[in-house]
Enzyme design. Structure first.
Site, short mmCIF file in Angstrom:
data_model
loop_
_atom_site.label_atom_id
_atom_site.label_comp_id
_atom_site.label_asym_id
_atom_site.label_seq_id
_atom_site.Cartn_x
_atom_site.Cartn_y
_atom_site.Cartn_z
N SER A 101 2.13 28.81 21.14
CA SER A 101 3.04 28.03 21.99
C SER A 101 3.57 26.75 21.36
O SER A 101 4.45 26.12 21.95
CB SER A 101 2.35 27.69 23.31
OG SER A 101 2.50 28.73 24.24
N LYS A 124 7.32 26.15 21.09
CA LYS A 124 8.19 25.50 22.08
C LYS A 124 8.72 24.16 21.60
O LYS A 124 9.75 23.69 22.10
CB LYS A 124 7.43 25.35 23.40
CG LYS A 124 7.09 26.68 24.06
CD LYS A 124 6.36 26.47 25.39
CE LYS A 124 6.08 27.80 26.10
NZ LYS A 124 5.00 28.56 25.48
N SER A 168 4.02 24.53 29.51
CA SER A 168 4.03 25.65 28.57
C SER A 168 4.63 26.89 29.24
O SER A 168 4.06 27.99 29.19
CB SER A 168 2.62 25.95 28.04
OG SER A 168 2.68 26.66 26.82
#
Length: 476
Positions: free
Chosen positions: A112, A115, A308
């Site tokens: 993640s 991102k 997230s």
């Protein structure tokens, strides 16, 4: 410390100083539909002002030396808990000077922390004020209304939607009714043709499409494709970001819109909007009947990073593709983000993106690209990029770091580390900023993608000790 990033950090301190308490990240009361105090409800007793959650920084603080950082980190980056592939980069935010590296230029599965790249590239490509439109136009047949998805993943059905302040279908339906006058809608056509390609990225693990953290990516959806918004809001307030998703988000949104217009579900189908005639004396097929717009891009980026949110991430990646005239698909988004990264002067040859959320194991990002990106966003040269810092979790306080940095070995990082985390089975990553004991702001990224499948807790602890070591030393 860079002026733009300083403003982000100081804001939290100012809010704390004036006694604006944030019980948990995000406007949870709005999400749960709570009535504001004053509407016949007794106001709760005043709470004491919270302590500041971010340490102050010193613009004149001495910069750590590479030798000092190496001495602090060398014993920590090779521990067995991090597996056989541990890649690290540490740099000074104000100058961009590298301070420590281990495999720092090697592409690594980022999970993640992807991102951060998505956030920076969409802010560069679209700008912080950009809003995503959802439109309704007249169809080819009398009484036909076409809802045209523009890629807003936060679109709500009504005021009880998941994302506070989101655009709403009931507002759009009201505009349509006004535009049609006495004509009764009889059919709703769903145009989600803005996106192309598969709705699931081929590199996603098999359980992601139905596992509650991912879902089908379509140009029209409501509430991030969540099937039960009421339950999802309660779970979110309790710290659980999992939510069941509908299998066909565009059709589900179209049926919700149809209900608001009094059109039966059987009269909803996919299709495309007719082109509007130019110079016509009266509105005809393709004429716009209504439009609603998303939250500004700066808020969408904040939501994506702080929560997230994988669905929002994929939508924002496609906005980069659209801004660069690439297909709004997984492949087009990856190519567009790579191109924008290159335009920003980042080492795009150290970047391979199959999606915008980090769910794909096909992604590769080097730690040095992440620290270069964070330094660029924080050095004041591109102030629009500083929006990525607002949503970064704070160690031992918010987001994915709320339950971390709370041990004797890591407490030096509490309230000092702000970072995006990433987790897949065998993959653990963290990238963000940290203030040293002298008040110097550093950026760091640690990516590891060969951790034993059962090593989550140990790997997170090892990552936290690295951040804490940077926070606890002057490293000179």
């Amino acid at each position: 410390m860079p002026i733009v990033l300083a403003a982000v950090l100081v804001l939290v301190l100012v809010l704390a100083a004036v006694g604006i308490a944030v019980v948990r990240p995000g406007p949870v009361a709005d999400w749960l539909g709570d009535e504001p105090a004053g509407r016949g409800v007794a106001a709760p007793a005043a709470e004491p002002a919270p302590a500041a959650v971010l340490a102050g920084t010193d613009a004149n603080a001495p910069m750590p030396t590479p030798e000092g950082v190496r001495a602090a980190l060398a014993p920590l980056v090779g521990v067995p808990a991090l597996g056989a592939r541990v890649h690290v980069s540490v740099a000074d935010v104000a100058t961009g000077q590298p301070l420590f590296g281990r495999g720092e230029d090697d592409g690594t599965v980022p999970a993640s922390v992807t991102k951060l790249v998505t956030g920076v590239t969409v802010l560069a490509a679209r700008g912080p004020a950009h809003r995503i439109s959802t439109r309704a136009v007249a169809g080819a047949a009398p009484g036909e209304v076409v809802i045209v998805g523009g890629g807003d993943p936060t679109l709500a059905v009504d005021r009880k939607g998941f994302y506070p302040g989101a655009a709403r279908l009931d507002d759009l339906a009201a505009q349509v009714r006004d535009a049609l006058g006495g004509t009764k809608p009889t059919k709703v056509t769903v145009d989600s043709s803005l996106y192309s390609g598969p709705v699931f990225e081929p590199g996603w693990d098999d359980d992601i499409p139905t596992g509650g953290y991912g879902g089908a990516i379509t140009a029209l959806m409501t509430d991030g494709a969540r099937s039960d918004v009421t339950r999802a809001k309660k779970d979110e307030a309790a710290g659980n970001h999992w939510a069941e998703r509908v299998s066909q988000p565009d059709l589900a949104a179209g049926r919700a819109f149809a209900r608001l217009l009094g059109v039966p579900a059987g009269a909803v189908a996919r299709g495309t909007a007719p082109a509007a005639a130019t110079g016509a004396a009266t509105p005809g097929p393709g004429a716009e009947l209504g439009r609603v717009e998303s939250l500004p891009m700066v808020r969408l980026v904040d939501i994506m990073i702080s929560d997230s949110d994988n669905i929002v991430a994929e939508a924002l990646a496609r906005q980069v593709a659209l801004a660069r005239n690439e297909p709004a698909s997984f492949v087009g988004a990856g190519a567009a983000m790579d191109a924008v990264a290159g335009e920003l002067g980042l080492p795009a040859d150290e970047l391979t993106l199959a999606d915008g959320s980090g769910l794909s194991r096909s992604n590769r990002i080097s730690p040095s690209l992440l620290t270069d990106l964070i330094a660029l966003a924080g050095d004041g040269s591109r102030p629009e990029l500083a929006a990525i810092f607002g949503g970064l979790p704070v160690a031992d306080w918010s987001g994915t770091l709320a339950g971390r940095y709370d041990t004797a070995a890591t407490k030096a990082g509490a309230g000092v580390v702000r970072a995006k985390t990433g987790t897949l089975t065998g993959v653990h990553a963290i990238a963000g900023v940290v203030s040293t004991a002298d008040g110097r702001l550093l950026t760091f990224a640690v990516l590891t993608d060969a951790v034993p499948p059962d090593g989550l807790t140990a790997a997170r602890g090892a990552l936290d000790r690295i951040g804490a070591a940077l926070a606890g030393c002057g490293c000179r």
